[in-house]
Enzyme design. Sequence first.
Site, PDB file in Angstrom:
ATOM      1  N   GLY A 108       0.987 -14.443 -18.957  1.00  0.00           N
ATOM      2  CA  GLY A 108       1.980 -13.476 -19.416  1.00  0.00           C
ATOM      3  C   GLY A 108       3.319 -14.118 -19.749  1.00  0.00           C
ATOM      4  N   GLU A 111       3.058 -15.302 -23.163  1.00  0.00           N
ATOM      5  CA  GLU A 111       3.044 -14.131 -24.058  1.00  0.00           C
ATOM      6  C   GLU A 111       4.444 -13.562 -24.280  1.00  0.00           C
ATOM      7  OE1 GLU A 111      -0.200 -12.429 -21.653  1.00  0.00           O
ATOM      8  OE2 GLU A 111      -1.231 -12.075 -23.552  1.00  0.00           O
TER       9      GLU A 111
END
Length: 257
Positions: A108, A111
Site C-alpha cells: 500500500g 500504491e
Amino acid sequence: MAIEVRREDRVAVLTINRPDALNALSSALLEELRSELTAIAQDDSVGCLIITGAGEKAFIAGADIAEMATKTPLEARAYAELGQECANLLETMRAPSIAAVNGYALGGGSEIALACDIRLCSENAVFGQPEVDLGIMPGWGATQRLARTTSIGFAKELIFTGRRVKADEALARGIAQHVLPLEELMPKALEMAHAISAKSPVAIAYAKEATNRALAGDLATNYMVEADLFSILFSTEDAKEGLRAFTEKRAPEFKGR
Ligand code: DAK
C-alpha cells in the site's frame, strides 16, 4: 495524531508519523489520511502537496499486516475502499502531489506513492508489491497504476514475484523521477513544490487533468479535452497576466483566477 501537516507558504507537507511500525497504514491512520487529504483538496491556498514518512527508514511499509490478519471479507472491502479513496484524492485533487519516498514503499505504500503525480526518492528507497507473499494481492490501485507508470510486463513481474526494487531500478523504470541522497530529498521536494506553487493554480490544475488522461480513454477525446481546457484558460486573468508579463519582460503575478 499520527499524521502531521505543516505549511510552507503554498506548499503543504504531510508526514505519516508511525516510525515504530515503519509508517504502516492501519485503518485509523488511513481514516486520518483521508480526512487530511480531503481538507487539502478543498483548500485553494495549497499549490502543491508533499507526502513523506517519518524517520529515515520508511516512506510507508504498506498496509498494517497485523491488523489485516484479523479482517473479515467485508472489513477487507471497506479497507480496500478507504485506501482507494486516498489514492483517488491524490490523483484527482487540483494541487499536484509529490511523494518524497524516504525508504521502504511497499504494498500500500508503493500504491500511495504511485497515486502521487511525481515521485522523488532517496538512495535507500525500496519499492515493491509483496502482497502475494502474504497470500493476497494489491488492493489500492497497483494493478492499474504500476502498469500505467511502467509497463504491463514489469508490473506483472513485480506483482507476481513480490520482488523489491531499489532506487536506481525504480529510476530506470520511471517509477521515480529523481534519486537523491536522503538528506537532499526534502530540500529537492520543497524546491520543486515551491516552483510548482508559484505557477497559476488554474493552469496547473487543468494541465494535471489533461495529463491524467494520457493513459486512459481514447486519444481523439483526450486531444479534444486538452484543446478545451487550453481554451478555457484564455478566460482567466492568470493567462492574460502570464502572456503580458512575458512581453513586458517581468515576472508574472498569478492570482488563481
Ligand atoms: N504492517 C505492520 N507492521 C509492520 C509492517 C507492516 N506492513 N512493516 C513493518 N512493520 C513493523 C514490524 O512488525 C516491526 O515491528 P516490531 O516487531 O518492532 O513491533 C517494525 O515495523 C520494524 O520492522 P522490521 O523489524 O521488520 O524492520 P526490518 O528493517 O527488519 O525490515 C521490512 C523492514 C520493510 C523489510 C519488513 O518490515 C517488511 O518486510 N515489512 C512488511 C512489508 C510488506 O509486506 N508490506 C506490504 C504489506 S501488504 C487490500 C488492501 C490493502 C492491501 C492489499 C489489499 N484489500 C483490502 C483488497 C495492501 C497490502 C499491503 O500493503
